[in-house]
Design an enzyme around this catalytic site. Structure first.
Site: not given
Ligand code: UD1
Length: 369
Positions: A209
């Site tokens: 991820h």
């Molecule tokens: C975040 C953390 C990372 C951790 C990871 C675990 C930061 C900088 N990054 O990254 O350290 O390893 O979580 O998962 O804090 N999304 C959903 N549903 C959710 C959450 C997110 O669909 O419940 C989507 C968001 O819209 C986005 C993507 O997933 O498009 C990434 O989510 P984001 O919270 O930005 O960062 P992670 O890559 O999850």
């Protein structure tokens, strides 16, 4: 009766929940503390958040900040604004943040400016790679935290190098493994691996991820090609993080994986389901932080598709190796040929970290009062 110390415990994203749960449970056993759970809402999908609360026995958060997704600045800023209001209204005696997500650094900054003592669980980890947003969050949080709970000796050394006084550093061990021990019976009796048709251990678990791996076509298409090669050697199950699923879809790469009968794609799994799969697997291929630690604890080979790790002890003592995507297939073959270091479990990775945190918190609050 003496006043209880009010402690805020911050949970934000999936990897936080298994760090917060054992500590929350340990604090609840103590008469001296009133522990309040704050969910910033950085992860909000049921299978990225609520499922973990249910399984790990975490109570409904006392405060939910509902910050959701956004750019780094938007997410960090929203946590700061909303937690500042919560902290001003609720006046905690100390706030505990865990890990390295955006919410960790955001809450730490708020507390430092409101003069609320801040404690960082999983302090001192450094990858040396400032292109990772998590590395920035680690450096910021550790530089302003009042008490730094580290998982391993390299964490202590990193903090000392950055000029943090010894008095602020306390090695408590690895809290993730408290969650594993808490849930071990359920993990062992779970039948996720069997349910998805993996009847023996001859399979791998893949998770990816990190932005560096999944956000661009160049890196993701190379990964998908290499994983296709891997599938010819060993079947694997690949629970898709929302970021990865979106990228695979947007870049038109999902079909190559989903049409391969030796690759099982799933939605994000619960903690128990996922650890059941990992515990029975031959190997893992990942860019996660926590999985490097869990596989070292369980003695399962782990191939980490990154150029650096903030958890070097999983390499020096454990079963983890950093691999370039081009050499993935060679490393998979080494594991299949049983050419892999068995490793040993680092000190204080023993399922008793939460107890040590509570003892440390008691000492800390006596000193600061
Ligand atoms: C975040 C953390 C990372 C951790 C990871 C675990 C930061 C900088 N990054 O990254 O350290 O390893 O979580 O998962 O804090 N999304 C959903 N549903 C959710 C959450 C997110 O669909 O419940 C989507 C968001 O819209 C986005 C993507 O997933 O498009 C990434 O989510 P984001 O919270 O930005 O960062 P992670 O890559 O999850």
């Amino acid at each position: 009766m003496a006043k209880k110390a009010k402690i805020h415990l911050i949970a934000a994203a999936r990897p936080n929940f298994m760090k917060v749960a054992p500590l929350m449970h340990a604090l609840h056993l103590e008469d001296d503390f009133e522990a309040r759970l704050i969910h910033t809402g950085q992860h909000y999908d049921t299978n990225m958040s609520q499922t973990f609360f249910d399984e790990l026995g975490l109570k409904t958060p006392d405060f939910h900040l509902e910050v959701g997704s956004g750019t780094h600045a938007q997410q960090t800023g929203r946590v700061m604004m909303r937690y500042e209001e919560t902290a001003l209204n609720d006046s905690p005696d100390a706030t505990i943040v865990v890990g390295d997500v955006n919410s960790t650094a955001a809450v730490a900054i708020v507390c430092a400016k409101l003069h609320i003592p801040i404690i960082h669980l999983e302090a001192g980890l450094r990858s040396g790679d400032r292109k990772m947003p998590e590395e920035i969050n680690r450096i910021v949080t550790d530089s302003i935290a009042d008490l730094l709970w580290t998982p391993s000796v390299d964490g202590d050394q990193n903090l000392r190098k950055e000029g943090i006084p010894d008095a602020r550093i306390e090695r408590v061990g690895n809290i993730m493994l408290d969650s594993f021990e808490l849930m071990r019976a359920r993990i062992e009796s779970d039948n996720t691996s069997k349910k998805i048709g993996l009847l023996d251990s001859n399979y791998a678990v893949v998770t990816l991820h990190r932005p560096a791996n999944v956000d661009s076509f160049d890196s993701l298409s190379l990964l998908v090609d290499q994983l296709t090669q891997v599938s010819k050697k060993i079947r694997f199950v690949f629970p898709l993080h929302p970021r990865t699923r979106k990228s695979l879809l947007d870049l038109d790469l999902l079909d190559q994986l989903s049409k391969n009968s030796r690759i099982i794609l799933t939605e994000p799994l619960s903690y128990v389901q996922f650890m059941n799969l990992v515990s029975n697997a031959k190997m893992t291929i990942t860019d996660s932080g926590g999985l490097q630690e869990e596989t070292t604890y369980l003695g399962i080979p782990c191939l980490t598709l990154r150029s650096s790790t903030e958890r070097p002890i999983t390499i020096t003592q454990g079963t983890n190796r950093l691999v370039r995507v081009e050499e993935l297939i060679l490393r998979v073959e080494s594991i299949l040929n049983d050419e892999w270091q068995l490793g040993k479990c680092p000190d204080l990775w023993d399922g008793k970290t939460a107890q040590r945190c509570v003892a440390s918190l008691n000492r800390f609050l006596q000193l600061t009062n």
